[in-house]
Motif scaffolding. Sequence first.
Motif, PDB file in Angstrom:
ATOM      1  N   ASN A 151      11.917   7.172  -8.103  1.00 59.15           N
ATOM      2  CA  ASN A 151      10.768   6.263  -8.090  1.00 59.15           C
ATOM      3  C   ASN A 151      11.229   4.820  -8.254  1.00 59.15           C
ATOM      4  N   SER A 152      12.143   4.581  -9.180  1.00 60.00           N
ATOM      5  CA  SER A 152      12.599   3.207  -9.426  1.00 60.00           C
ATOM      6  C   SER A 152      13.432   2.657  -8.277  1.00 60.00           C
ATOM      7  N   ILE A 153      13.971   3.518  -7.442  1.00 58.88           N
ATOM      8  CA  ILE A 153      14.720   3.057  -6.267  1.00 58.88           C
ATOM      9  C   ILE A 153      13.788   2.874  -5.074  1.00 58.88           C
ATOM     10  N   LEU A 154      12.930   3.864  -4.825  1.00 58.81           N
ATOM     11  CA  LEU A 154      12.104   3.862  -3.620  1.00 58.81           C
ATOM     12  C   LEU A 154      10.990   2.818  -3.632  1.00 58.81           C
ATOM     13  N   VAL A 155      10.285   2.681  -4.745  1.00 58.19           N
ATOM     14  CA  VAL A 155       9.126   1.775  -4.773  1.00 58.19           C
ATOM     15  C   VAL A 155       9.537   0.317  -4.501  1.00 58.19           C
ATOM     16  N   PRO A 156      10.554  -0.221  -5.187  1.00 59.12           N
ATOM     17  CA  PRO A 156      10.940  -1.606  -4.852  1.00 59.12           C
ATOM     18  C   PRO A 156      11.503  -1.745  -3.426  1.00 59.12           C
ATOM     19  N   LEU A 157      12.180  -0.701  -2.971  1.00 60.99           N
ATOM     20  CA  LEU A 157      12.731  -0.722  -1.612  1.00 60.99           C
ATOM     21  C   LEU A 157      11.609  -0.783  -0.578  1.00 60.99           C
ATOM     22  N   ILE A 158      10.585   0.038  -0.773  1.00 62.40           N
ATOM     23  CA  ILE A 158       9.449   0.062   0.146  1.00 62.40           C
ATOM     24  C   ILE A 158       8.631  -1.215   0.028  1.00 62.40           C
ATOM     25  N   ALA A 159       8.450  -1.711  -1.198  1.00 61.68           N
ATOM     26  CA  ALA A 159       7.659  -2.930  -1.395  1.00 61.68           C
ATOM     27  C   ALA A 159       8.326  -4.141  -0.750  1.00 61.68           C
ATOM     28  N   PHE A 193       4.614   9.986  -7.267  1.00 65.45           N
ATOM     29  CA  PHE A 193       5.516  10.304  -8.368  1.00 65.45           C
ATOM     30  C   PHE A 193       4.745  10.473  -9.676  1.00 65.45           C
ATOM     31  N   SER A 194       3.717   9.690  -9.896  1.00 70.94           N
ATOM     32  CA  SER A 194       2.899   9.830 -11.107  1.00 70.94           C
ATOM     33  C   SER A 194       2.226  11.199 -11.157  1.00 70.94           C
ATOM     34  N   VAL A 195       1.721  11.654 -10.026  1.00 67.78           N
ATOM     35  CA  VAL A 195       1.105  12.985  -9.963  1.00 67.78           C
ATOM     36  C   VAL A 195       2.149  14.063 -10.239  1.00 67.78           C
ATOM     37  N   LEU A 196       3.358  13.891  -9.696  1.00 68.56           N
ATOM     38  CA  LEU A 196       4.428  14.861  -9.960  1.00 68.56           C
ATOM     39  C   LEU A 196       4.776  14.910 -11.445  1.00 68.56           C
ATOM     40  N   TYR A 197       4.834  13.749 -12.101  1.00 65.55           N
ATOM     41  CA  TYR A 197       5.109  13.720 -13.540  1.00 65.55           C
ATOM     42  C   TYR A 197       4.055  14.507 -14.303  1.00 65.55           C
ATOM     43  N   VAL A 198       2.793  14.277 -13.977  1.00 65.77           N
ATOM     44  CA  VAL A 198       1.697  14.939 -14.691  1.00 65.77           C
ATOM     45  C   VAL A 198       1.727  16.444 -14.446  1.00 65.77           C
ATOM     46  N   VAL A 199       1.920  16.853 -13.207  1.00 66.69           N
ATOM     47  CA  VAL A 199       1.956  18.289 -12.886  1.00 66.69           C
ATOM     48  C   VAL A 199       3.128  18.962 -13.588  1.00 66.69           C
ATOM     49  N   LEU A 200       4.275  18.312 -13.591  1.00 67.89           N
ATOM     50  CA  LEU A 200       5.443  18.863 -14.273  1.00 67.89           C
ATOM     51  C   LEU A 200       5.198  18.950 -15.782  1.00 67.89           C
ATOM     52  N   ALA A 255      14.673  16.961 -14.186  1.00 66.30           N
ATOM     53  CA  ALA A 255      13.755  16.618 -13.091  1.00 66.30           C
ATOM     54  C   ALA A 255      13.018  15.320 -13.398  1.00 66.30           C
ATOM     55  N   PHE A 256      12.565  15.148 -14.647  1.00 63.64           N
ATOM     56  CA  PHE A 256      11.908  13.895 -15.027  1.00 63.64           C
ATOM     57  C   PHE A 256      12.839  12.703 -14.805  1.00 63.64           C
ATOM     58  N   ILE A 257      14.085  12.854 -15.202  1.00 64.64           N
ATOM     59  CA  ILE A 257      15.054  11.762 -15.051  1.00 64.64           C
ATOM     60  C   ILE A 257      15.295  11.465 -13.574  1.00 64.64           C
ATOM     61  N   LEU A 258      15.489  12.510 -12.775  1.00 67.42           N
ATOM     62  CA  LEU A 258      15.755  12.306 -11.343  1.00 67.42           C
ATOM     63  C   LEU A 258      14.536  11.738 -10.612  1.00 67.42           C
ATOM     64  N   LEU A 259      13.342  12.214 -10.969  1.00 68.46           N
ATOM     65  CA  LEU A 259      12.131  11.670 -10.349  1.00 68.46           C
ATOM     66  C   LEU A 259      11.941  10.207 -10.721  1.00 68.46           C
ATOM     67  N   ARG A 260      12.213   9.868 -11.967  1.00 64.47           N
ATOM     68  CA  ARG A 260      12.090   8.467 -12.399  1.00 64.47           C
ATOM     69  C   ARG A 260      13.104   7.588 -11.667  1.00 64.47           C
ATOM     70  N   LEU A 261      14.310   8.093 -11.502  1.00 72.38           N
ATOM     71  CA  LEU A 261      15.339   7.362 -10.774  1.00 72.38           C
ATOM     72  C   LEU A 261      14.931   7.152  -9.320  1.00 72.38           C
ATOM     73  N   VAL A 291       0.848  -1.205   0.000  1.00 71.10           N
ATOM     74  CA  VAL A 291       0.000   0.000   0.000  1.00 71.10           C
ATOM     75  C   VAL A 291       0.876   1.245   0.000  1.00 71.10           C
ATOM     76  N   LEU A 292       1.919   1.252   0.823  1.00 75.37           N
ATOM     77  CA  LEU A 292       2.830   2.397   0.875  1.00 75.37           C
ATOM     78  C   LEU A 292       3.583   2.546  -0.439  1.00 75.37           C
ATOM     79  N   ALA A 293       4.016   1.435  -1.029  1.00 77.51           N
ATOM     80  CA  ALA A 293       4.709   1.491  -2.320  1.00 77.51           C
ATOM     81  C   ALA A 293       3.787   2.040  -3.402  1.00 77.51           C
ATOM     82  N   ASN A 294       2.527   1.631  -3.387  1.00 79.20           N
ATOM     83  CA  ASN A 294       1.556   2.171  -4.351  1.00 79.20           C
ATOM     84  C   ASN A 294       1.319   3.658  -4.129  1.00 79.20           C
ATOM     85  N   ALA A 295       1.294   4.085  -2.882  1.00 75.33           N
ATOM     86  CA  ALA A 295       1.109   5.509  -2.578  1.00 75.33           C
ATOM     87  C   ALA A 295       2.298   6.327  -3.084  1.00 75.33           C
ATOM     88  N   VAL A 296       3.499   5.823  -2.887  1.00 74.28           N
ATOM     89  CA  VAL A 296       4.701   6.520  -3.370  1.00 74.28           C
ATOM     90  C   VAL A 296       4.698   6.564  -4.898  1.00 74.28           C
TER      91      VAL A 296
END
Length: 95
Positions: free
Chosen positions: A83-91, A13-20, A75-81, A4-9
């Motif tokens: 996201n790809s580190i945090l979500v699997p770590l939290i999951a 990040f998805s909302v940040l991508y869209v807003v950016l 910013a897109f590259i750093l946010l994607r990076l 649930v926390l990984a999905n929230a994170v």
Amino acid sequence: MSIVLANAVNTFFSVLYVVLFIRIILSWFPVNRDGKLMQLLFAITEPILAPIRKLVQRSPLGGPGMVLDFSPLIAFILLRLANSILVPLIAGMNF
């Protein structure tokens, strides 16, 4: 719980991508920057873009006379990076 926390994170990040992305698209048009939508977009994205913009300006590639602002791309590259580190770590965490 960790899924649930990984999905929230991931959603964050998805909302940040869209807003950016919306801010980038609106920057191509003559939009009133004093409007509530633009103020909201700037309030969300400027804390991400301003430090990147400062670093780019100090680098040999940047400078005050730079025509294109590459900070959203970075910013897109750093946010994607992040996201790809945090979500699997939290999951993978056990709560």
